[in-house]
Every structure is written in C-alpha cells, then in structure tokens.
Scaffold this active site. Structure first.
Site, PDB file in Angstrom:
ATOM      1  N   ARG A 191       0.835  -1.209   0.000  1.00 17.48           N
ATOM      2  CA  ARG A 191       0.000   0.000   0.000  1.00 17.48           C
ATOM      3  C   ARG A 191       0.863   1.250   0.000  1.00 17.48           C
ATOM      4  NH1 ARG A 191      -5.060  -1.771   0.266  1.00 17.48           N
ATOM      5  NH2 ARG A 191      -5.340  -3.706   1.439  1.00 17.48           N
ATOM      6  N   ASP A 192       0.391   2.263  -0.739  1.00 16.16           N
ATOM      7  CA  ASP A 192       1.086   3.544  -0.759  1.00 16.16           C
ATOM      8  C   ASP A 192       0.997   4.180   0.631  1.00 16.16           C
ATOM      9  OD1 ASP A 192       1.885   5.680  -3.269  1.00 16.16           O
ATOM     10  OD2 ASP A 192       1.525   6.524  -1.278  1.00 16.16           O
ATOM     11  N   ILE A 193       2.089   4.796   1.047  1.00 16.86           N
ATOM     12  CA  ILE A 193       2.151   5.403   2.382  1.00 16.86           C
ATOM     13  C   ILE A 193       1.253   6.637   2.479  1.00 16.86           C
ATOM     14  CG2 ILE A 193       4.076   7.019   2.028  1.00 16.86           C
ATOM     15  CD1 ILE A 193       5.293   5.927   4.638  1.00 16.86           C
ATOM     16  N   ASN A 220       4.333   7.073 -13.542  1.00 18.82           N
ATOM     17  CA  ASN A 220       4.904   8.395 -13.813  1.00 18.82           C
ATOM     18  C   ASN A 220       6.352   8.268 -14.259  1.00 18.82           C
ATOM     19  OD1 ASN A 220       2.547   9.788 -12.973  1.00 18.82           O
ATOM     20  ND2 ASN A 220       3.135   9.532 -10.826  1.00 18.82           N
ATOM     21  N   GLU A 254       8.544  10.732  -8.278  1.00 13.62           N
ATOM     22  CA  GLU A 254       9.282  11.112  -7.061  1.00 13.62           C
ATOM     23  C   GLU A 254      10.251  10.026  -6.626  1.00 13.62           C
ATOM     24  OE1 GLU A 254       6.253  12.009  -4.215  1.00 13.62           O
ATOM     25  OE2 GLU A 254       5.755  13.929  -5.169  1.00 13.62           O
ATOM     26  N   VAL A 255       9.877   8.768  -6.843  1.00 11.95           N
ATOM     27  CA  VAL A 255      10.744   7.657  -6.440  1.00 11.95           C
ATOM     28  C   VAL A 255      11.276   6.996  -7.715  1.00 11.95           C
ATOM     29  CG1 VAL A 255      10.880   5.458  -5.222  1.00 11.95           C
ATOM     30  CG2 VAL A 255       9.420   7.295  -4.311  1.00 11.95           C
ATOM     31  N   HIS A 295       7.259   2.119 -10.654  1.00 13.99           N
ATOM     32  CA  HIS A 295       6.145   1.567  -9.882  1.00 13.99           C
ATOM     33  C   HIS A 295       4.846   1.864 -10.604  1.00 13.99           C
ATOM     34  CE1 HIS A 295       7.472   5.500  -8.445  1.00 13.99           C
ATOM     35  NE2 HIS A 295       6.191   5.815  -8.323  1.00 13.99           N
ATOM     36  N   MET A 296       3.965   0.893 -10.571  1.00 16.79           N
ATOM     37  CA  MET A 296       2.615   1.072 -11.106  1.00 16.79           C
ATOM     38  C   MET A 296       1.707   1.419  -9.927  1.00 16.79           C
ATOM     39  SD  MET A 296       0.303  -1.794 -12.994  1.00 16.79           S
ATOM     40  CE  MET A 296       1.009  -1.648 -14.636  1.00 16.79           C
ATOM     41  N   HIS A 297       1.008   2.560 -10.029  1.00 18.80           N
ATOM     42  CA  HIS A 297       0.012   2.912  -9.019  1.00 18.80           C
ATOM     43  C   HIS A 297      -1.301   2.230  -9.421  1.00 18.80           C
ATOM     44  CE1 HIS A 297       2.142   6.591  -7.356  1.00 18.80           C
ATOM     45  NE2 HIS A 297       2.736   6.509  -8.527  1.00 18.80           N
TER      46      HIS A 297
HETATM   47  P1  5GP Z   1       5.652   8.803  -7.880  1.00 24.80           P
HETATM   48  O1  5GP Z   1       5.315  10.233  -7.672  1.00 24.80           O
HETATM   49  O2  5GP Z   1       7.140   8.559  -7.904  1.00 24.80           O
HETATM   50  O3  5GP Z   1       4.944   8.206  -9.051  1.00 24.80           O
HETATM   51  O4  5GP Z   1       5.050   8.037  -6.633  1.00 24.80           O
HETATM   52  C1  5GP Z   1       5.788   7.671  -5.509  1.00 24.80           C
HETATM   53  C2  5GP Z   1       4.810   7.101  -4.515  1.00 24.80           C
HETATM   54  O5  5GP Z   1       5.520   6.401  -3.512  1.00 24.80           O
HETATM   55  C3  5GP Z   1       3.979   8.186  -3.801  1.00 24.80           C
HETATM   56  O6  5GP Z   1       2.605   7.939  -4.025  1.00 24.80           O
HETATM   57  C4  5GP Z   1       4.395   8.032  -2.349  1.00 24.80           C
HETATM   58  O7  5GP Z   1       3.340   8.271  -1.447  1.00 24.80           O
HETATM   59  C5  5GP Z   1       4.902   6.608  -2.287  1.00 24.80           C
HETATM   60  N1  5GP Z   1       5.924   6.369  -1.273  1.00 24.80           N
HETATM   61  C6  5GP Z   1       7.058   7.098  -1.083  1.00 24.80           C
HETATM   62  N2  5GP Z   1       7.783   6.591  -0.070  1.00 24.80           N
HETATM   63  C7  5GP Z   1       7.092   5.502   0.389  1.00 24.80           C
HETATM   64  C8  5GP Z   1       7.344   4.561   1.431  1.00 24.80           C
HETATM   65  O8  5GP Z   1       8.334   4.604   2.129  1.00 24.80           O
HETATM   66  N3  5GP Z   1       6.423   3.574   1.620  1.00 24.80           N
HETATM   67  C9  5GP Z   1       5.292   3.489   0.833  1.00 24.80           C
HETATM   68  N4  5GP Z   1       4.458   2.490   1.118  1.00 24.80           N
HETATM   69  N5  5GP Z   1       5.019   4.362  -0.163  1.00 24.80           N
HETATM   70  C10 5GP Z   1       5.908   5.370  -0.389  1.00 24.80           C
END
Ligand code: 5GP
Length: 117
Positions: free
Chosen positions: A30-32, A88, A96-97, A101-103
């Site tokens: 799950r997303d944090i 993204n 951001e990461v 990753h697929m949301h």
């Molecule tokens: P991006 O913007 O890179 O597509 O999405 C990164 C996602 O990773 C964000 O929705 C953010 O909330 C999630 N995320 C970042 N750090 C962590 C973490 O330590 N644990 C979890 N479960 N999600 C994270």
C-alpha cells in the site's frame, strides 16, 4: 548502477510494510500516502529507475505488473466499478521515487484523467 531507493528496502522487507503480494519478479504494497480509498504500488524487484530504462529482458516483469494489478483489484473489490493504473516518468510525469512503480488507484470515482494543478 542506479542508486537504490526506499523501495529496495521494502522489497527486501528491511522496513515494516504491509506487503500485499511478492514473487520472484514483483512486489506490491500500500502507498504510504493514499490518494484514493485504494492506492497500491506494484513494482519490479529489479531496480529500474524510470520507464526510459526498461529493456527487452524486462518484458516478463512488466507484464507481471498488470496481472498482479488485475488480481489485487479483484481482491480489493474494485475491479467491477473500475480503477486506474498510473506510471509516472521523470520530472514532467511527476515521478518522485526512481524505482519504477505502477500505481493502482480506485475505490471511488477518480475524476478526469489529468489535472494541471
Ligand atoms: P511517484 O510520484 O514517484 O509516481 O510516486 C511515488 C509514490 O511512492 C507516492 O505515491 C508516495 O506516497 C509513495 N511512497 C514514497 N515513499 C514511500 C514509502 O516509504 N512507503 C510506501 N508504502 N510508499 C511510499
């Protein structure tokens, strides 16, 4: 060699996370900071920083992201009403990461696909 992110620690289960699924290719959790009632991240175990870095050898893992997304959507009870899959890439995509990753988001109406805010 790309720099590891927090997601590598999650894959290795070095930090507490509610893992929803893991196999030899992908991991889901799950997303944090959920942006909808259901917000799950499905990632390849291999560190691929961006969509731009996907190689032909990664096709099996990329396909697995979709089959796991489908299974988890059914498990979450959101398959029939529908959901959105998002990946993204880089700055304009809002990444951001830097471990792809697929949301999987759903569980409520998600509105228009793009917001310029
Ligand atoms: P991006 O913007 O890179 O597509 O999405 C990164 C996602 O990773 C964000 O929705 C953010 O909330 C999630 N995320 C970042 N750090 C962590 C973490 O330590 N644990 C979890 N479960 N999600 C994270």
């Amino acid at each position: 060699m790309a720099e590891e992110t927090i997601f590598s620690k999650i894959i290795r289960q070095e930090i507490p996370t509610e893992l929803l699924y893991q196999d030899e290719l992908v991991t889901a959790f799950r997303d944090i900071s959920p942006q909808a009632n259901t917000h799950i991240l499905i990632i390849p175990n291999k560190l691929i920083p961006t969509v731009n870095d996907i190689e032909a050898d990664d096709e099996l893992a990329m396909g697995r992201l979709f089959t796991v997304a489908k299974t988890l959507a059914a498990q979450e009870g959101i398959a029939e009403d529908g959901f959105r899959l998002i990946m993204n890439c880089n700055r304009h995509g809002g990444q951001e990461v830097y471990h792809i990753h697929m949301h999987l988001v759903g569980g409520e109406p998600l509105g228009k696909m793009l917001s310029k805010s």
